[in-house]
Scaffold this motif. Sequence first.
Motif, mmCIF file in Angstrom:
data_model
loop_
_atom_site.group_PDB
_atom_site.id
_atom_site.type_symbol
_atom_site.label_atom_id
_atom_site.label_comp_id
_atom_site.label_asym_id
_atom_site.label_seq_id
_atom_site.Cartn_x
_atom_site.Cartn_y
_atom_site.Cartn_z
ATOM 1 N N VAL A 45 5.757 -8.636 8.294
ATOM 2 C CA VAL A 45 4.401 -8.958 8.752
ATOM 3 C C VAL A 45 3.649 -9.706 7.654
ATOM 4 O O VAL A 45 2.954 -10.695 7.924
ATOM 5 C CB VAL A 45 3.650 -7.676 9.161
ATOM 6 C CG1 VAL A 45 2.200 -7.995 9.520
ATOM 7 C CG2 VAL A 45 4.349 -6.998 10.335
ATOM 8 N N ARG A 46 3.801 -9.253 6.403
ATOM 9 C CA ARG A 46 3.137 -9.947 5.286
ATOM 10 C C ARG A 46 3.649 -11.384 5.173
ATOM 11 O O ARG A 46 2.875 -12.319 4.944
ATOM 12 C CB ARG A 46 3.385 -9.196 3.966
ATOM 13 C CG ARG A 46 2.818 -7.787 3.919
ATOM 14 C CD ARG A 46 2.708 -7.257 2.488
ATOM 15 N NE ARG A 46 3.963 -7.270 1.754
ATOM 16 C CZ ARG A 46 4.890 -6.318 1.802
ATOM 17 N NH1 ARG A 46 4.698 -5.257 2.600
ATOM 18 N NH2 ARG A 46 5.992 -6.387 1.079
ATOM 19 N N SER A 98 -2.960 -4.659 15.721
ATOM 20 C CA SER A 98 -2.935 -3.250 15.309
ATOM 21 C C SER A 98 -1.805 -2.469 15.976
ATOM 22 O O SER A 98 -1.725 -1.248 15.847
ATOM 23 C CB SER A 98 -4.275 -2.585 15.643
ATOM 24 O OG SER A 98 -4.544 -2.682 17.037
ATOM 25 N N LYS A 117 3.274 -7.774 16.409
ATOM 26 C CA LYS A 117 2.296 -8.185 15.389
ATOM 27 C C LYS A 117 2.614 -9.584 14.855
ATOM 28 O O LYS A 117 1.714 -10.415 14.684
ATOM 29 C CB LYS A 117 2.277 -7.164 14.243
ATOM 30 C CG LYS A 117 1.573 -5.870 14.596
ATOM 31 C CD LYS A 117 1.298 -5.012 13.379
ATOM 32 C CE LYS A 117 2.517 -4.257 12.939
ATOM 33 N NZ LYS A 117 2.200 -3.219 11.929
ATOM 34 N N MET A 134 -3.762 -9.058 7.537
ATOM 35 C CA MET A 134 -2.374 -8.658 7.780
ATOM 36 C C MET A 134 -1.512 -8.781 6.524
ATOM 37 O O MET A 134 -0.377 -8.297 6.498
ATOM 38 C CB MET A 134 -1.769 -9.493 8.918
ATOM 39 C CG MET A 134 -2.492 -9.342 10.252
ATOM 40 S SD MET A 134 -2.765 -7.618 10.750
ATOM 41 C CE MET A 134 -1.088 -7.089 11.061
ATOM 42 N N SER A 172 -0.308 -5.414 5.207
ATOM 43 C CA SER A 172 0.620 -4.604 6.004
ATOM 44 C C SER A 172 1.714 -3.986 5.135
ATOM 45 O O SER A 172 2.136 -4.562 4.126
ATOM 46 C CB SER A 172 1.266 -5.477 7.087
ATOM 47 O OG SER A 172 2.284 -4.772 7.760
ATOM 48 N N GLU A 173 2.186 -2.816 5.543
ATOM 49 C CA GLU A 173 3.285 -2.164 4.830
ATOM 50 C C GLU A 173 4.621 -2.845 5.107
ATOM 51 O O GLU A 173 5.552 -2.747 4.301
ATOM 52 C CB GLU A 173 3.370 -0.687 5.245
ATOM 53 C CG GLU A 173 2.163 0.140 4.806
ATOM 54 C CD GLU A 173 2.298 1.596 5.217
ATOM 55 O OE1 GLU A 173 3.342 1.942 5.823
ATOM 56 O OE2 GLU A 173 1.371 2.380 4.937
ATOM 57 N N GLU A 174 4.727 -3.524 6.256
ATOM 58 C CA GLU A 174 5.986 -4.197 6.605
ATOM 59 C C GLU A 174 6.021 -5.583 5.964
ATOM 60 O O GLU A 174 5.128 -6.410 6.195
ATOM 61 C CB GLU A 174 6.135 -4.348 8.126
ATOM 62 C CG GLU A 174 6.222 -3.030 8.874
ATOM 63 C CD GLU A 174 4.899 -2.631 9.498
ATOM 64 O OE1 GLU A 174 3.891 -3.352 9.277
ATOM 65 O OE2 GLU A 174 4.865 -1.596 10.187
ATOM 66 N N ILE A 189 6.434 -4.250 15.220
ATOM 67 C CA ILE A 189 6.433 -5.324 14.223
ATOM 68 C C ILE A 189 6.531 -6.697 14.881
ATOM 69 O O ILE A 189 5.797 -7.631 14.530
ATOM 70 C CB ILE A 189 7.595 -5.140 13.220
ATOM 71 C CG1 ILE A 189 7.360 -3.898 12.367
ATOM 72 C CG2 ILE A 189 7.740 -6.367 12.324
ATOM 73 C CD1 ILE A 189 8.486 -3.610 11.388
#
Length: 353
Positions: free
Chosen positions: A281-282, A244, A251, A273, A276-278, A248
């Motif tokens: 990370v996805r 959390s 994470k 995850m 995620s918006e990033e 970045i």
Amino acid sequence: MTNQAYTLLWISGGLILIFFIAILVTWSYGHFSMLIFRKINRKLEGMLSSFFHAEIEEEKQQVIRKLNQYMKHSSLRKDLLINCIIQKGEAFIEDHHKQLMNLYEATGIKTFLIKRLSSKRDYIRALACRQLGDLRLYSTESYICNLISSKNNNVTYNVLLALAKLGDLNNLAQLLTSNSNNIHFSFRAVIEVIAEFKGPKESKEALLKKTIESSDDYMKGVIIKAAADGQYEGLSDYYVKYLSSNNINLKIACIRALSELNNSDYEQFVIDMLESEEWEVRAAAAKGLGAVGTSHSFEPLGKMTSDKEWWVRHNAANALISIPGGNGYAQHILNGEDQYAREAIMAVIGMPD
């Protein structure tokens, strides 16, 4: 030919001769220096061998006296003796550690290296740190720690490396955390320092915990990356906690570390995850599910094969195919109408467009 031409010819010939003589002198110096080094090395190797083969204490003391008489105040010979010991390897140094500690004291090697830590030359100080660590010369940690404020990266790196090799958990953890702003080398260098930490797995896990708890987000990410390959189940709470984070890299490090545990109990944390918006990370989460995922990951990964970012689609398709039973779910995607998803799956399984 004119006088000027003769003069230029003589000058050219003289310069060529000087150049040739310089090459000859340089080669001769290097050649004879090498012969001298080899002779000294053979002598030191012989005495070192006699020391370890001596059966009684009096024989060992006699060898030490010969060593001291031979080395006297020669820094070169002390350096060569140190290298002779280091070249025997870590296993040898660990197996003969008690004898070596006595040898370091009796021959002045310990004092010699501690004195070198105060050298004005950064190279000498860095080398002394490295040698203290390689020799497993314990009880020198406090002297090594005095160099942590150095602005030279090579010195700082070798300070940390020496403490790791000496298994100094407390000082190493403190320096990694309290001085993280002064540590300006790559995360790979920090990972190498952690990897070199000597001691049982429990001690290394304790080092990692202590460092993670006290460090900033950058260092947390680096330490967790270093911990991932060790598969420390005891650190899983930290991995879950920092998913959390707003950082970045931290994470992504936590996702990788959870995935390396190869435990499906953490599957849902990684699946979450994917939202995620990033995109980085996805992508990391999709890749991680290839190691920790089960049939519960089929649908989330299938959805990610339609992601707007190519790396996310690619990693999701790869992960889906690698999970047992995932090929069947991938077939549904191939039969679907989403072009991006179909292309991602086809690229992974090698089907033509």
